[in-house]
Design an enzyme around this catalytic site. Structure first.
Site, PDB file in Angstrom:
ATOM      1  N   ILE A 141      -7.045  -2.915   5.321  1.00 19.58           N
ATOM      2  CA  ILE A 141      -5.900  -3.630   5.904  1.00 19.58           C
ATOM      3  C   ILE A 141      -6.114  -3.823   7.402  1.00 19.58           C
ATOM      4  O   ILE A 141      -5.897  -4.922   7.938  1.00 19.58           O
ATOM      5  CB  ILE A 141      -4.594  -2.862   5.628  1.00 19.58           C
ATOM      6  CG1 ILE A 141      -4.240  -2.956   4.139  1.00 19.58           C
ATOM      7  CG2 ILE A 141      -3.440  -3.378   6.495  1.00 19.58           C
ATOM      8  CD1 ILE A 141      -3.185  -1.973   3.682  1.00 19.58           C
ATOM      9  N   ASP A 200      -8.538   4.336   2.215  1.00 23.48           N
ATOM     10  CA  ASP A 200      -9.561   3.285   2.190  1.00 23.48           C
ATOM     11  C   ASP A 200      -8.906   1.905   2.215  1.00 23.48           C
ATOM     12  O   ASP A 200      -9.398   0.979   2.874  1.00 23.48           O
ATOM     13  CB  ASP A 200     -10.454   3.432   0.957  1.00 23.48           C
ATOM     14  CG  ASP A 200     -11.449   4.585   1.085  1.00 23.48           C
ATOM     15  OD1 ASP A 200     -11.705   5.025   2.217  1.00 23.48           O
ATOM     16  OD2 ASP A 200     -11.963   5.031   0.041  1.00 23.48           O
ATOM     17  N   GLU A 201      -7.800   1.763   1.473  1.00 24.60           N
ATOM     18  CA  GLU A 201      -7.058   0.502   1.524  1.00 24.60           C
ATOM     19  C   GLU A 201      -6.564   0.235   2.939  1.00 24.60           C
ATOM     20  O   GLU A 201      -6.598  -0.907   3.424  1.00 24.60           O
ATOM     21  CB  GLU A 201      -5.853   0.556   0.577  1.00 24.60           C
ATOM     22  CG  GLU A 201      -6.169   0.312  -0.870  1.00 24.60           C
ATOM     23  CD  GLU A 201      -4.929   0.207  -1.732  1.00 24.60           C
ATOM     24  OE1 GLU A 201      -5.078  -0.009  -2.941  1.00 24.60           O
ATOM     25  OE2 GLU A 201      -3.804   0.339  -1.191  1.00 24.60           O
ATOM     26  N   LEU A 202      -6.103   1.286   3.606  1.00 20.24           N
ATOM     27  CA  LEU A 202      -5.590   1.134   4.968  1.00 20.24           C
ATOM     28  C   LEU A 202      -6.683   0.669   5.921  1.00 20.24           C
ATOM     29  O   LEU A 202      -6.435  -0.146   6.815  1.00 20.24           O
ATOM     30  CB  LEU A 202      -4.987   2.456   5.446  1.00 20.24           C
ATOM     31  CG  LEU A 202      -4.123   2.374   6.705  1.00 20.24           C
ATOM     32  CD1 LEU A 202      -2.856   1.565   6.430  1.00 20.24           C
ATOM     33  CD2 LEU A 202      -3.762   3.768   7.195  1.00 20.24           C
ATOM     34  N   ASN A 245       0.871  -1.173   0.000  1.00 24.68           N
ATOM     35  CA  ASN A 245       0.000   0.000   0.000  1.00 24.68           C
ATOM     36  C   ASN A 245       0.907   1.222   0.000  1.00 24.68           C
ATOM     37  O   ASN A 245       1.758   1.383   0.870  1.00 24.68           O
ATOM     38  CB  ASN A 245      -0.892  -0.032   1.247  1.00 24.68           C
ATOM     39  CG  ASN A 245      -1.587   1.289   1.534  1.00 24.68           C
ATOM     40  OD1 ASN A 245      -1.102   2.077   2.347  1.00 24.68           O
ATOM     41  ND2 ASN A 245      -2.725   1.527   0.918  1.00 24.68           N
TER      42      ASN A 245
END
Length: 247
Positions: free
Chosen positions: A83, A78-80, A13
């Site tokens: 995750i 948003d990826e975080l 990421n």
């Protein structure tokens, strides 16, 4: 490198504007050269962005590269959040934060030059979404990771090698746990499982040529809240002067 496809997947990421032509290509090259199965959004060209969540869930390890413009990307955030969710639900075994010319405290507290980006986001998004982003930043920023700043006693290549060594140790741990038929009931993944055997990692530094490098390597590790930004001047790394596009 052919058998890397059978290895656990590692997802990176990152903020493309900062990293796509700087740290990332060199890191990917050395990870793949070490037979690590790496996945980034560059490998999902032509796919809908939402499919990246699927690739995150398929990964066993995630590297999060925090850089100065990271918070400009809503998608990175948003990826975080995804995750963090995957760590808490044990879909991901480990997350390794890399603090690229930003202080760990600024990431955790959304302060300094890194944190000032949150002001613009607060004007555009609902508070519930902002809260999720902040929680994810704090959660990942306190895991075991590596940092480098603007000044250094070691090269960027040496720093990248430290990341690869850390990944190799993590993959060894995953393989060992898999061989033991997964974790025992009392062992949890996510945040707790990021407490890798730090002494084992630090022993890797003894392959360096000088004692100064070993000292800087030791200072480059974080163990939860014990990380202190002011202690890491020896582990700053000069970054290549490249430009890149957004994430």
């Amino acid at each position: 490198m052919g058998k890397s496809k059978n290895m656990p997947q590692l997802f990176i990421n990152f903020r493309g504007k900062d990293e796509r032509q700087k740290l990332l290509p060199h890191l990917k090259h050395h990870l793949k050269d070490s037979n690590v199965n790496v996945f980034t959004d560059d490998d999902a060209v032509g796919e809908p962005l939402k499919n990246l969540f699927k690739h995150i869930r398929r990964s066993r390890i995630v590297i999060v590269i925090f850089s100065i413009n990271y918070m400009e990307s809503e998608w990175c955030l948003d990826e975080l959040v995804e995750i963090r969710k995957c760590l808490e639900t044990e879909k991901i075994d480990f997350a390794i934060p890399i603090f690229y010319k930003v202080k760990t405290s600024h990431v955790k507290e959304q302060s300094g030059k890194f944190g000032k980006k949150i002001v613009a986001l607060q004007k555009k998004h609902r508070s519930s979404r902002i809260i999720k982003w902040k929680k994810a930043l704090r959660y990942v920023a306190k895991l075991i990771g590596l940092t480098y700043q603007k000044r250094s006693l070691i090269s960027e290549l040496d720093f990248i090698k430290k990341i690869v060594e850390m990944v190799d140790v993590t993959l060894t741990k995953i393989a060992s746990e898999d061989d033991d038929n997964n974790n025992s009931p009392e062992t949890s993944k996510g945040e707790t499982s990021n407490l890798i055997d730090v002494n084992k990692m630090l022993n890797l530094s003894r392959t360096l040529d000088t004692r100064d490098m070993e000292i800087s390597y030791r200072q480059g590790f974080m163990v939860g809240s014990a990380w202190k930004d002011e202690n890491f001047s020896l582990f700053d790394v000069y970054a290549y002067e490249y430009d890149s596009r957004g994430c």
